[in-house]
Design an enzyme around this catalytic site. Structure first.
Site, PDB file in Angstrom:
ATOM      1  N   CYS A   6       0.947 -26.180  44.815  1.00  0.00           N
ATOM      2  CA  CYS A   6      -0.227 -26.320  43.955  1.00  0.00           C
ATOM      3  C   CYS A   6       0.240 -26.116  42.518  1.00  0.00           C
ATOM      4  O   CYS A   6       0.923 -25.136  42.221  1.00  0.00           O
ATOM      5  CB  CYS A   6      -1.300 -25.302  44.316  1.00  0.00           C
ATOM      6  SG  CYS A   6      -2.586 -25.188  43.059  1.00  0.00           S
ATOM      7  N   HIS A  63      -6.113 -38.791  39.014  1.00  0.00           N
ATOM      8  CA  HIS A  63      -6.216 -39.866  38.033  1.00  0.00           C
ATOM      9  C   HIS A  63      -6.654 -41.226  38.559  1.00  0.00           C
ATOM     10  O   HIS A  63      -6.478 -42.228  37.870  1.00  0.00           O
ATOM     11  CB  HIS A  63      -4.869 -40.013  37.333  1.00  0.00           C
ATOM     12  CG  HIS A  63      -3.738 -40.103  38.313  1.00  0.00           C
ATOM     13  ND1 HIS A  63      -3.577 -41.157  39.151  1.00  0.00           N
ATOM     14  CD2 HIS A  63      -2.745 -39.224  38.612  1.00  0.00           C
ATOM     15  CE1 HIS A  63      -2.513 -40.941  39.917  1.00  0.00           C
ATOM     16  NE2 HIS A  63      -1.999 -39.784  39.623  1.00  0.00           N
ATOM     17  N   CYS A  84     -23.945 -36.935  27.445  1.00  0.00           N
ATOM     18  CA  CYS A  84     -24.478 -38.289  27.548  1.00  0.00           C
ATOM     19  C   CYS A  84     -24.175 -39.083  26.271  1.00  0.00           C
ATOM     20  O   CYS A  84     -24.300 -38.572  25.171  1.00  0.00           O
ATOM     21  CB  CYS A  84     -25.980 -38.214  27.763  1.00  0.00           C
ATOM     22  SG  CYS A  84     -26.716 -39.830  28.015  1.00  0.00           S
TER      23      CYS A  84
END
Lengths: 151, 473
Positions: free
Chosen positions: B208, B245, B290
């Site tokens: 990890c 990704h 937003c």
């Protein structure tokens, strides 16, 4: 500083008693791990006739680690940069503790006879060596005459 | 997040000693929703999050299998496994067929114990019993071997330590090193590094990448899929270990990140946090994720990215994400081409960077959503469970925007053509739905739940469609 290992003493003795033709390596009087080196330019190379000064230092864990070697005399060569650093595999990942100061210096002399522009350290020099070898060789001769002759 | 939850339960199952295969074979009586997540989300992959002890056990099982079936010592088995990426059946097949183990002959014994030898490294002479060598036959004294190992280990090298002879490529097996190493702290270090090398050479294991995290993830297949560490929550790609990704692939995202690290000073002026309202020129700071902006002053609706009227973004003509190249560029001067190249990069970089910022801002939105829920519940308007959908919506928004962010490097490197047009169309569709969702979440008091749930469904569908296309490539 710890006592000088037997290996370094032996190597130094042999370098003094049976010097390699065209190469001289003398330990500094204050530091037995620091060598003043002079390599003569090999025949039939653009470095012929030149005397090139180098410094060679044996690090603490020599011979388990490679010696550190650098050109002090300016030289026009694709594998040697402006600071005199040398791109040579046995000084890096291909180092073996079975190699010695004399084998390293012989390899450096051989590098002068056979420049390798495909594995460059000095990019501009290597580029010219590839596209216009004649001009590169002329430059190398000129630098040899200017920096590696007399004195 | 649903992937995270899925992984947690994997861990629970791997703990009680039955692997994920058992878990999924007996999956009928498990939560069926869980299985749907696996099938529906193309990013999802089945993985276990293991501790060092678990992995040691796992590796030892392979070593045992191999050493039993080839009749070799565990140390020889380890060398073979490390050299062949732990493909046990392949190794067995290969060496059974050849009926020999090249390069693994027994180390030569110095013939005569009364003999004296000179070590070519320290140049000292000792009795032959002080000498050791690998199967290549190069003998050196024990002291030199030990120093050689010490120097190599201090440089972080373990399984790649080789013979000291020049140009000899024979590697030293673990027992050879450990038998000659004198200092106990170096033995520990060597074993740690060796373990690291084993994990790194194993195609289905990865450390990890989270800071100081000890977890090792085991995937079912070595693909660029998403892992979320069950301990430190780091979100990463199994294949390359970078931040996850998709739809961009590992090599492209590395290129993109390097490019951004190099070029982004140029882009910095753009990432200033404020812009002026295109209608009333009031200075506006973006404080939410937003990109559908409404000017507080004149109520004009516009797009933060292109500053155009938002009306054109709601419809099928959402094209803000698409870069419009100058078709005549090949005939232009060198400067014009350089300017165009920079313009193109900035277009993608701005959007990449903007979505990354939006993600961060939406984390704050999530916090305020939580506060809002708390207030609602305290005021008696519904119970806590009634408002859960808002948290789900925020989590989904983060997931969708994350994917959207990573569509930009992919699009940047794509060759122009119908594929790129299709991709950018899908990207635009996804972006439009994400902005709708973000808008609705920020104003969740006034929109009804059904509408929001519907919006969530649409956004997730757009995301999975785009990803499925990518994974099927």
């Amino acid at each position: 500083m710890t006592a000088l290992p037997r290996r370094i003493i032996k190597e130094t003795q042999r370098l003094m008693q049976e010097p390699v033709p065209g190469i001289s390596a003398v330990p500094d009087e204050n530091n037995a791990r620091y060598f003043h080196v002079i390599v003569t330019g090999p025949e039939d190379s653009p470095f012929e006739g030149g005397l090139f000064k180098l410094e060679l230092f044996l690090p603490e864990d020599y011979p388990m680690s490679a010696p550190k070697v650098r050109f002090i005399t300016k030289i026009y060569h694709p594998n040697i940069d402006r600071l005199g650093r040398i791109c040579l595999d046995i000084l890096k990942d291909k180092w073996s503790p079975a190699l010695q100061i004399r084998t390293v210096l012989l390899s450096i002399q051989a590098l002068l006879s056979a420049p390798n522009p495909d594995d460059p350290l000095a990019n501009d020099v290597a580029e010219l060596w590839k596209v216009n070898e004649a001009e590169a060789i002329r430059n190398a001769r000129e630098w040899t005459r200017r920096y590696a002759m007399d004195n | 997040m649903s992937t995270g939850d899925g992984c947690h339960s994997d861990m629970d199952y791997s703990d009680d000693d039955c692997g994920y295969a058992d878990y999924y074979n007996t999956a009928e009586d498990c939560d069926s929703e869980q299985i749907n997540v696996v099938k529906a989300d193309p990013e999802y992959t089945v993985c276990d999050y293991l501790r060092v002890e678990d992995v040691e056990r796992l590796l030892n099982e392979s070593v045992e299998t191999l050493s039993n079936s080839l009749q070799v010592t565990p140390n020889v088995a380890k060398v073979l496994l490390h050299a062949h990426q732990w493909a046990v059946p392949d190794i067995i097949g290969k060496y059974r067929a050849e009926d020999s183990l090249p390069g693994l002959a027994v180390a030569p014994e110095p013939a005569d114990n009364s003999r004296f030898l000179r070590c070519s490294v320290c140049l000292s002479t000792y009795g032959a019993e002080h000498f050791r060598g690998l199967p290549c036959g190069h003998l050196f004294c024990k002291l030199c071997w030990a120093t050689h190992f010490e120097v190599q280990i201090s440089q972080g090298i373990a399984l790649d330590i080789g013979c000291m002879a020049q140009d000899c490529k024979v590697l030293a097996p673990e027992d050879f090193v450990l038998n000659l190493l004198a200092r106990p702290n170096l033995r520990d270090k060597y074993q740690q590094f060796a373990f690291r090398d084993y994990v790194k050479s194993h195609p289905l294991l990865r450390f990890c990448p989270g800071a100081n995290c000890q977890i090792i993830v085991r995937a079912k297949e070595a693909r660029a899929k998403r892992c979320v560490c069950n301990t430190c929550q780091t979100d990463f790609c199994f294949e390359c270990g970078l931040n996850y990704h998709a739809p961009t692939d590992c090599t492209t995202v590395k290129r993109w990140l390097t490019k951004c690290a190099d070029d982004s000073e140029t882009a910095n002026y753009i990432s200033a946090h404020t812009k002026d309202c295109p209608r009333c020129h009031m200075c506006i700071e973006k404080n939410g994720g937003c990109n559908h902006m409404q000017c507080y002053s004149c109520k004009y609706d516009f797009c933060w990215m292109c500053l155009g009227d938002w009306k054109s973004h709601g419809s099928d003509y959402y094209e803000c994400s698409r870069y419009k190249a100058n078709p005549n560029i090949v005939n232009e001067s060198e400067q014009a081409q350089a300017r165009e190249a920079l313009k193109k990069y900035l277009h993608y970089y701005e959007r990449w960077e903007n979505h990354s910022k939006s993600l961060k801002l939406e984390k704050q939105t999530l916090q305020s959503v939580k506060t809002r829920i708390h207030l609602k519940v305290m005021n008696g308007s519904g119970t806590w469970i009634d408002w859960q959908y808002l948290l789900d919506a925020a989590a989904l928004l983060a997931k969708c925007r994350y994917t959207l962010q990573y569509t930009y490097p992919y699009a940047y490197y794509m060759e122009a053509g119908p594929r790129k047009e299709l991709f950018e169309y899908q990207q635009a569709q996804l972006e439009a739905e994400i902005e709708n969702l973000s808008w609705k979440i920020e104003r969740a008091e006034t929109t009804d739940r059904g509408d929001l749930m519907n919006q969530m469904d649409i956004a997730e569908k757009r995301r999975t469609t785009l990803l499925k296309d990518f994974f099927e490539l």
